[in-house]
Design an enzyme around this catalytic site. Structure first.
Site, PDB file in Angstrom:
ATOM      1  N   HIS A 103       1.604   4.258  -3.271  1.00 18.39           N
ATOM      2  CA  HIS A 103       1.625   5.948  -3.121  1.00 18.39           C
ATOM      3  C   HIS A 103       2.781   6.652  -4.010  1.00 18.39           C
ATOM      4  CE1 HIS A 103      -1.761   6.823  -0.658  1.00 18.39           C
ATOM      5  NE2 HIS A 103      -1.212   5.918   0.298  1.00 18.39           N
ATOM      6  N   GLU A 137      -5.981   7.101  -1.523  1.00 20.63           N
ATOM      7  CA  GLU A 137      -5.829   5.652  -0.631  1.00 20.63           C
ATOM      8  C   GLU A 137      -6.677   4.480  -1.252  1.00 20.63           C
ATOM      9  OE1 GLU A 137      -4.317   5.377   1.944  1.00 20.63           O
ATOM     10  OE2 GLU A 137      -4.042   7.528   2.752  1.00 20.63           O
ATOM     11  N   HIS A 146       1.089  -1.215   0.139  1.00 18.32           N
ATOM     12  CA  HIS A 146       0.005   0.095  -0.166  1.00 18.32           C
ATOM     13  C   HIS A 146       0.845   1.293   0.032  1.00 18.32           C
ATOM     14  CE1 HIS A 146      -3.283   2.698   1.202  1.00 18.32           C
ATOM     15  NE2 HIS A 146      -2.356   3.415   1.887  1.00 18.32           N
ATOM     16  N   GLU A 147       1.822   1.277   0.710  1.00 15.76           N
ATOM     17  CA  GLU A 147       2.756   2.498   0.881  1.00 15.76           C
ATOM     18  C   GLU A 147       3.451   2.718  -0.353  1.00 15.76           C
ATOM     19  OE1 GLU A 147       2.820   4.549   3.385  1.00 15.76           O
ATOM     20  OE2 GLU A 147       1.103   3.429   4.249  1.00 15.76           O
TER      21      GLU A 147
END
Length: 292
Positions: free
Chosen positions: A136, A191, A132-133
């Site tokens: 970004h 997100e 997920h990080e």
């Protein structure tokens, strides 16, 4: 690392700008930065990466970093170390020996995982959070957040008034940017796209995609009644925690991959890290001989 409000950040970094003339000669043009507007300033991936790298280097020096033979480092390398090349960026990984449940990735490809997060998640769940990080970074959210931050502090105009490149920042400004990078929040759309990036990464490489929903569920439970920035960012902010876990479940069902996730056996927790396996900035010498 202490959490700082965005208002305090703005006040402190603007104060830093006024005292930075010894390092950065902004000149008279910079005085009208806010009024002039900085929308047209070109802020590239390379600019964001340069600022991020400088800020992360400072954070690395100020935190306890697990060394190459530390169990945390060995585990992280086993879990994610083979994935270093992204689309236009190269990833590097380190573990901060901190009890906080946290992880972040910056525009230069630096991924920092806190040992506190590794203590509560199995390898698949850890993959989901790191994925997920990294999402970004891959989606340029980290670059856009850095640009927005820079614009708010009027640093872009100060640099653009004399050069086509970004300004060199003071140590104090780098520290503020480092804190802001960790505390930065993204839009609901960003997100959701990072969640999807994580799921697709797990699926592409043959991992159990059900760990995505499981990881979000763990963070959601931990976020109840806490003020943790990371948990706030991952779960309390857009979209809702239950919704994120449910969306991950729905993706798995649609792909015919859903099954109740059973957390794998957790590695033995590392209570203490020896000096041989940990790198840490040398503490400053005490100036007082008073005993506690």
């Amino acid at each position: 690392m202490k959490k700082k409000s965005i208002l305090s950040f703005l006040i402190l970094i603007m104060g830093g700008l006024l005292n930075a003339n010894a390092q950065i000669n902004f000149g008279e043009k910079a005085l009208g930065a806010v009024q002039k507007g900085v929308a047209g300033f070109t802020f590239s991936d390379a600019d964001a990466a340069a600022l991020s790298k400088a800020a992360v280097t400072k954070m690395d020096a100020e935190n306890t970093v697990a060394g190459p033979t530390d169990p945390y480092t060995i585990r992280l390398n086993k879990v994610f170390g083979q994935y270093t090349q992204g689309d236009g960026f190269t990833l590097n990984y380190k573990v901060y020996i901190l009890k906080e449940v946290n992880a972040f990735a910056t525009a230069d490809g630096s991924v920092r995982v806190y040992s506190g997060l590794m203590d509560i998640m199995d390898d698949n769940e850890l993959l989901a959070v790191i994925g997920h990080e990294i999402g970004h970074v891959a989606n340029h959210d980290s670059r856009d957040a850095m640009k927005a931050m820079y614009k708010k502090e009027a640093l872009i105009d100060a640099a653009a008034s004399q050069s086509t490149t970004i300004a060199t920042l003071t140590e104090n400004q780098l520290a503020k940017i480092g804190s802001a990078m960790i505390d930065s929040k993204h839009s609901r759309k960003q997100e959701s796209e990072a969640d999807e990036f994580s799921y697709n990464f797990m699926k592409k490489h043959g991992y159990d995609v059900n760990a995505v929903a499981s990881a979000f569920s763990i963070l959601a439970k931990m976020s109840e009644g806490t003020q943790s920035t990371f948990l706030d960012q991952m779960m309390s902010s857009h979209p809702d925690s239950k919704e994120r876990a449910e969306l991950a479940k729905q993706r798995a069902e649609k792909d015919g991959l859903y099954k109740p996730y059973v957390q794998q056996k957790m590695p033995v927790a590392v209570v203490k890290t020896t000096k041989k396996t940990t790198t840490k900035k040398a503490p400053a010498k005490k100036t007082s001989t008073q005993k506690k």
